[in-house]
Each structure stands twice: as C-alpha cells, then as structure tokens.
Design an enzyme around this catalytic site. Structure first.
Site, mmCIF file in Angstrom:
data_model
loop_
_atom_site.group_PDB
_atom_site.id
_atom_site.type_symbol
_atom_site.label_atom_id
_atom_site.label_comp_id
_atom_site.label_asym_id
_atom_site.label_seq_id
_atom_site.Cartn_x
_atom_site.Cartn_y
_atom_site.Cartn_z
ATOM 1 N N CYS A 1 0.826 -1.069 0.231
ATOM 2 C CA CYS A 1 0.012 -0.010 0.106
ATOM 3 C C CYS A 1 0.772 1.205 -0.017
ATOM 4 O O CYS A 1 1.717 1.445 0.810
ATOM 5 C CB CYS A 1 -0.839 0.246 1.333
ATOM 6 S SG CYS A 1 -1.880 1.615 1.512
ATOM 7 N N CYS B 1 0.650 3.207 3.801
ATOM 8 C CA CYS B 1 0.918 2.804 4.706
ATOM 9 C C CYS B 1 2.064 1.490 4.991
ATOM 10 O O CYS B 1 2.295 1.325 5.954
ATOM 11 C CB CYS B 1 -0.259 2.125 5.811
ATOM 12 S SG CYS B 1 -1.115 0.843 5.294
ATOM 13 N N CYS C 1 -7.100 -1.004 1.613
ATOM 14 C CA CYS C 1 -6.036 -1.502 2.663
ATOM 15 C C CYS C 1 -6.523 -1.878 3.924
ATOM 16 O O CYS C 1 -7.449 -0.991 4.316
ATOM 17 C CB CYS C 1 -4.816 -0.473 2.560
ATOM 18 S SG CYS C 1 -3.686 -0.944 3.940
ATOM 19 N N CYS D 1 -4.743 0.979 6.559
ATOM 20 C CA CYS D 1 -5.013 2.408 6.527
ATOM 21 C C CYS D 1 -6.335 2.808 6.093
ATOM 22 O O CYS D 1 -6.807 3.898 5.828
ATOM 23 C CB CYS D 1 -3.783 3.306 5.800
ATOM 24 S SG CYS D 1 -4.003 2.849 4.083
ATOM 25 N N CYS E 1 -8.562 -5.295 -9.515
ATOM 26 C CA CYS E 1 -8.325 -4.217 -10.478
ATOM 27 C C CYS E 1 -7.603 -3.009 -9.607
ATOM 28 O O CYS E 1 -8.461 -2.338 -9.095
ATOM 29 C CB CYS E 1 -9.367 -3.886 -11.528
ATOM 30 S SG CYS E 1 -8.846 -2.971 -12.724
#
Length: 162
Positions: free
Chosen positions: A80, A83, A128, A131, A151
């Site tokens: 991510c 984070c 995510c 976060c 996607c």
C-alpha cells in the site's frame, strides 16, 4: 384504480421488496484483524502525492495504462502506498488487458471489501486493511485458481523487488 395510482402502488411495492436487499448488499464488508491506523486529511496530504491522495483517500481512479506497475512483472511484493502494508505477491499478478495492475488474490487478511453503488450497479471495492486506503475493485472475471480480478490503481501501490 387509475393507471397513475397503479404505477405508484407498483413502485412503492417494488421499493419495499428491493430496499432491504440493497441495504444489506451495501453493508457487506469483509474485515481483517490488522491493527488500523488513522490520520487526518492534512497528515495524509503531507505524505501522499496529489494523485495518491485522490485515489487512496477520495476513492478516485487513475487513467488506464498510466502506471508503470501495469507492466511490472518482476518478483516481489506490492505494498500500500499509504501505509506500506503488503497487499499482493507478484506471483498473483497477471495481465488483464484493462490498463491497471491486476491480481487474482490479495495477501490473506490484508484487504477489506465493501459494496459500491457509485455507478448504480453494485461493485465490490477493496481497501487496505490497515489504513483504509482505496485500492480498486474486484471482479469475477479473473483467471484460476480464484476466478477473481483485483483491479488496482497503480498509484495506490509501491513495488518492492525480491
């Protein structure tokens, strides 16, 4: 009963029958056990680019074929961009032809899903798990073994080579 009254009654009856299913579908969520982090918009703006902020915090979408990660096929892990949580292994990446990096499975427990009705028809979006940063949408047109296509917006990821 005239035609107008019949149409109104039909509409109300239809809403009564469909609304509970829409509300239930809109609340479908998968939740992981990852410890959450929270920041203010100002804190996110200090660590993200404008494009990352738009996608991760405002659920925006980058243009197709705009990310270098779309054609990244080296071994490694996709994290991510907000984070640094590991989200996807390069082993699950495939070329979907859509213009966005695509994967058939996330790292277990590292993404959370919920229903999205922004385009009227329901879609499943994923974020995510740490976060809450928006990553993209998952579709049921991917390859085996899952048949799913995660996607992802490339700007929401960073690739760490193995």
């Amino acid at each position: 009963m005239n035609r107008r009254g019949f149409l109104r009654l039909s509409l109300v009856a239809g809403l009564i029958l469909v609304a509970p299913r829409l509300l239930k579908a809109g609340s479908e969520r998968s939740v992981s056990m990852i410890e959450k982090i929270e920041k203010t918009d100002a804190e996110w703006r200090n660590i993200l680019t404008d494009a990352q902020f738009d996608v991760l915090r405002n659920e925006g979408t980058e243009p197709p074929f705009s990310s270098d990660l779309n054609k990244q096929y080296g071994k490694g892990v996709y994290h991510c961009a907000g984070c640094d949580l590991e989200l996807f292994s390069s082993e699950t990446k495939f070329d979907s032809g859509t213009g966005w990096p695509s994967f058939y499975a996330p790292i277990e427990g590292h993404v959370e899903t919920r229903r999205d009705f922004k385009l009227i028809l329901p879609r499943t979006e994923y974020h995510c798990a740490r976060c809450g940063g928006h990553q993209g949408h998952v579709f049921k047109d991917g390859p085996e073994p899952t048949g799913l296509r995660y996607c992802n917006n490339g700007v929401a990821l960073k690739f760490i080579a193995a």
